[in-house]
Design an enzyme around this catalytic site. Structure first.
Site, PDB file in Angstrom:
ATOM      1  N   TYR A 109       0.668  -1.123  -0.100  1.00  0.00           N
ATOM      2  CA  TYR A 109      -0.047   0.001  -0.002  1.00  0.00           C
ATOM      3  C   TYR A 109       0.956   1.509   0.083  1.00  0.00           C
ATOM      4  CZ  TYR A 109      -4.232  -2.447   0.418  1.00  0.00           C
ATOM      5  OH  TYR A 109      -5.329  -3.352   0.196  1.00  0.00           O
ATOM      6  N   GLU A 202       2.390 -27.296  15.852  1.00  0.00           N
ATOM      7  CA  GLU A 202       1.890 -26.490  14.640  1.00  0.00           C
ATOM      8  C   GLU A 202       0.587 -25.797  14.935  1.00  0.00           C
ATOM      9  OE1 GLU A 202       0.924 -29.729  11.871  1.00  0.00           O
ATOM     10  OE2 GLU A 202      -0.308 -28.410  10.689  1.00  0.00           O
ATOM     11  N   ASP A 254       0.812 -32.199  12.807  1.00  0.00           N
ATOM     12  CA  ASP A 254      -0.136 -33.039  12.474  1.00  0.00           C
ATOM     13  C   ASP A 254       0.685 -34.491  11.829  1.00  0.00           C
ATOM     14  OD1 ASP A 254      -2.246 -31.772  13.386  1.00  0.00           O
ATOM     15  OD2 ASP A 254      -2.746 -31.199  11.323  1.00  0.00           O
TER      16      ASP A 254
END
Ligand SMILES: Nc1ncnc2c1ncn2[C@@H]1O[C@H](COP(=O)(O)OP(=O)(O)OP(=O)(O)O)[C@@H](O)[C@H]1O
Ligand SMILES: [Mg+2]
Lengths: 366, 509
Positions: A109, A202, A254
């Protein structure tokens, strides 16, 4: 508290900042000089094309090869990204000078205020990566951070160096949600810790569970939330915990190829950051959830999808995964064709993962 | 049992009954056709006079005003004029004319002018007024009607006036029923295209509302007049040869061939007569009917006649064609091409083509096609015209062109015998020789267009290129100056000049 290490030198951070400012300025001077000589400004930088990315076993991370590319404003296709690069250098220089930070999105921006439009944020992100390659420092070093933030919790006292907070100390247990690993923490100095290990997690759910279950106390650990793929600032932070405080790092993800790779990027880095050093923690350990855990602990599972299987095949060929334990886990995944999330342990009760699984795994991977 | 009743009708009667085959189909077409026939006669006559044509056309309401649907048409020219004794027949008799010769002219049938007068007569029952002078001391004024059944003019009045200013030219004035407002777009389009293909003519038209349309000449240069020519042996039939035999003063076949046919040398005459097995000394008047047929057959088979010369043709020429297009279509780019003379069935012809691009050419869903024959615009039955089919068959992408681009394609055919499909002179038939020449002509112009478009593309690219450099280099200069902490910005003007020069050099390639 860990041994003193060059990276632990208080003046090192300040020195690095100075070095970066000088590098940015001399980049500008080079171009200025070229134009004064009637030359179209140009630069040579290491190529980031995949053919120039190699795995370096000594550094235990990806590095860029010898191949250089020349970007010249004589070439109409180069002139726009080149201008963006110069502007980004100018902008980074201003940030460093004013001791301000900016997010990747901010950069995108801010460019508009200088009539320097980027097509989209991925274009500006890419130019920032170019600047990293040219200068040889990570964007965090010139004060540009990604949006996504991860967190830390545990008995670690740091001392801020950011403007307005210089000299102020803070303990990482002072907020029950953990503290965000943002620019201020990134630039802070470590003062002291009673922890003797780091556990990187995680997912946010498990991170919160661990805090509630006092894992940091029971296991004498600093808990780091990676929030998925760990941002670079977090990888850099984990590395500092490991190097400066000599804390071993254990990673819990996981039980699927994607979780496995989250651990691997913390350990050996990503191809995207082959032009950078100081983001990897080669001695960190992936503690689970392994494919063999799925079998041993009889965890509730989902079947592996086509995409999961493909990913496993890719990982199997990846040089970072050549060690025996990785190969064994990949093969097991492919054999059982199942995956499990960290939450799967809840079938044995809320505290099972802390009381049974974690001690066993820490022992196993230590 | 019914017995058949036989009767004979005159040519005028035939065309009266079948006026639509000459283009006089309905009130709207009739008014268009009348103007067109008279304008074309005027152009022919003015060219013969060797002066740039000045034609004045006026259409006014008849006595009954707008409601009656009757108009008065007046066309005046500065042509050669008509000798007094031929004036009545020229406009009061069909199939009477001075253009049956073997040279290029707009008129061919000896029909057009009389058809206009005849149509006026049958719709208003008023005589036509013809005023003409050949530039002599006298001006002749006739008031005539057509005796349709006998195909003869009826002279109602004949006056001789003194010609003070050596005026030469013709004025034709008559009343007719018509529908001007429906015909208007076609009439204006016709005049515009006529002005295009006759860029040396001044044409003025005043319409019934008093509106003035002026088409001003862009040049006074005119293409050289065509020369009358002898028939080519490939183009004649038994009837033509028989007529020649009757009128010839020559007493042997050698002279007969050399004197009455186009481009036959003594050597070729001998060779041919040997090929046809006709003794060279034989008296042409002694040839039997079978021998005449055989002679004509052998003429078609003999391969060594020289192809017809184009001296009987008068193409516009690339320069004039360009001038006409420029003045009437105002395009950005013009490519013209004049093909070498060619022949079909023994008739010489020349194809001229042009492609106009951009400027005032409108953007449509298809190319605009302008068709011309012997400097006449053809406005009807476009889709049946051979040029239309040629354009459709071409792969325009090869020339960087597409139908949505502002492109006009012009095809002009000049010939002693235009292969019209009808007496209405509306479209050109599909003759393979003609088609091939049109195709090659359009291709040649299209190649020039492609070169132009590529160059344009390049110029555009260079412009964009320069604008990219002048957008970014100053920024690089500015930010590096700030980074380096310098006070003064480096001079990038030199760099921009280099970009500009390279661009110019490349576009010259
Ligand atoms: N404006 C004119 N000036 C001089 N001669 C004219 C003029 N109008 C007609 N004529 C003569 O009258 C003849 C007959 O004209 P008409 O238009 O009927 O036939 P055409 O022009 O020979 O052939 P077409 O039927 O193809 O027009 C012409 O051949 C020409 O000799
Ligand atoms: Mg005529």
């Amino acid at each position: 508290m860990g041994e003193k290490n060059p990276e632990n030198d208080v003046s090192a951070a300040v020195k690095k900042k100075k070095e970066i400012v000088i590098d940015l300025e001399s980049f500008g001077e080079t171009l200025y000089h070229q134009m004064e000589q009637g030359e179209f400004p140009w630069i040579k930088m290491p190529s980031r094309s995949t053919e120039n990315i190699y795995y370096n076993p000594e550094l235990r991370q990806y590095v860029l090869g010898e191949r250089k590319v020349k970007r010249s404003t004589r070439n109409i296709r180069h002139i726009r990204p080149f201008t963006q690069l110069v502007w980004t250098a100018f902008f980074a220089h201003q940030l460093s000078h004013q001791r301000k930070t900016s997010t990747l999105r901010d950069v995108y921006y801010s460019a508009q205020a200088y009539n320097m439009s980027f097509k989209d944020q991925s274009e500006s992100d890419n130019v920032i990566t170019d600047l990293e390659t040219v200068i040889g420092f990570a964007r965090e070093d010139f004060n540009i951070f990604p949006e996504e933030r991860s967190a830390i919790f545990g008995d670690l006292t740091i001392e801020y160096t950011v403007p307005g907070y210089e000299g102020r100390q803070m303990n990482m247990t002072s907020h029950p949600d953990g503290l965000m690993i943002g620019p201020a923490l990134t630039y802070s100095e470590f003062v002291k810790t009673s922890a003797d290990k780091v556990i990187a997690i995680e997912k946010g759910g498990l991170f919160t569970r661990f805090i509630e279950e006092n894992v940091h106390k029971k296991f004498n650990a600093l808990l780091v939330l990676t929030a998925g793929q760990a941002p670079r600032a977090t990888r850099h932070f984990i590395r500092r915990l490991n190097k400066e405080l000599a804390l071993p790092v254990y990673i819990l993800t996981d039980g699927d190829p994607w979780g496995m790779h989250i651990a691997m990027v913390i350990i050996s880095g990503s191809a995207n950051a082959a032009h950078l050093r100081g983001l990897t923690t080669p001695d960190a350990k992936w503690s689970g959830v392994w494919a063999t855990d799925i079998v041993d602990y009889k965890l509730p599972t989902d079947p592996l999808t086509e995409v999961d299987m493909k990913r496993l095949q890719e990982l199997q060929r990846d040089s970072r995964y050549k060690d025996e334990i990785w190969q064994r886990e990949i093969k097991t995944f492919m054999k059982i064709r199942k995956k499990a999330e960290q939450e799967a342990f809840s079938r044995y009760g809320l505290t099972y993962i802390v009381d049974e699984y974690l001690p066993a795994k820490l022992e196993e991977s230590a | 049992m019914v017995t058949q009743v036989f009767e004979e009708i005159s040519p005028a009667d035939f065309f009266y009954r079948n006026r639509d085959i000459a283009g006089f189909t309905n009130p709207s077409r009739a008014i268009f056709a009348s103007i067109r026939e008279l304008v074309e006669n005027s152009l022919d006559a003015a060219e013969l006079a060797g002066a740039p044509p000045t034609i004045y056309i006026r259409l006014t309401y008849g006595e009954g005003g707008l409601e009656s649907g009757v108009y008065r048409l007046r066309v005046e020219d500065n042509g050669v004029g008509i000798t007094s004794r031929h004036i009545p027949s020229a406009f009061g008799q069909v199939l009477f004319g001075s253009k049956y010769k073997l040279k290029q002219a707009r008129g061919t049938f000896g029909l057009g002018g009389t058809m206009a007068v005849l149509y006026g007569q049958i719709t208003t029952h008023k005589p036509a007024l013809i005023v003409s002078s050949t530039g002599s001391t006298k001006v002749y004024k006739y008031r005539i009607m057509v005796d349709i059944q006998r195909n003869r003019p009826i002279i109602l009045e004949r006056k001789i006036l003194i010609n003070k200013d050596q005026w030469h030219g013709t004025i034709v004035k008559f009343s007719l029923e018509g529908d001007y407002f429906r015909a208007m777009p076609k009439i204006l389009e016709y005049l515009k295209q006529t002005a295009l293909v006759n860029p040396y003519a001044n044409i003025t038209f005043v319409d019934p509302k008093g509106r003035l349309y002026k088409f001003v000449r862009a040049t006074t240069k005119m293409p050289p007049l065509p020369k009358e020519t002898l028939p080519h042996p490939y183009g004649v039939d038994v009837e033509t040869v028989k007529r020649l035999m009757q009128m010839t003063p020559h007493r042997n076949m050698r002279d007969f061939m050399i004197k009455h046919f186009h481009r036959i040398s003594e050597k070729i005459a001998y060779k041919f007569l040997e090929f046809a097995a006709i003794p060279r000394g034989k008296n042409p008047k002694r040839l039997g009917p079978g021998e005449v047929v055989k002679l004509v057959q052998m003429m078609k088979r003999f391969e060594e006649f020289r192809s017809p010369s184009a001296s009987c043709l008068s193409p516009l020429g690339e320069e004039l064609l360009k001038a006409g297009i420029l003045k009437e279509l105002k395009p950005e780019f013009i490519a013209v091409c004049q093909r070498k003379p060619s022949t079909y069935a023994g008739h010489p012809f020349i194809i001229e083509t042009a492609i106009a691009y951009g400027g005032s050419i409108p953007k449509k869903t298809d190319f605009v096609l302008y068709r011309f024959a012997n400097r006449i615009p053809l406005l009807y039955d476009e889709a049946s015209d051979v040029s239309f089919r040629v354009i459709k068959s071409m792969n325009w992408r090869r020339y960087k062109a597409s139908p949505d681009m502002p492109i006009a394609v012009l095809v002009h055919i000049c010939s002693t015998k235009i292969p019209y499909k009808t007496v209405g002179k509306e479209f050109i038939a599909d003759r393979p020789e003609v088609k091939r020449e049109i195709l090659n002509g359009i291709r040649e112009a299209a190649r020039k267009l492609r070169r132009y478009l590529s160059k344009q593309e390049h110029v555009e690219k260079e412009k964009r290129r320069l604008s990219v450099f002048s957008k970014y280099l100053p920024k690089i200069a500015k930010f590096s100056t700030e980074l380096a902490g310098k006070e003064r910005q480096p001079d990038i003007q030199k760099l921009l000049e280099i970009v500009n020069q390279v661009g110019r050099k490349e576009s010259r390639k």
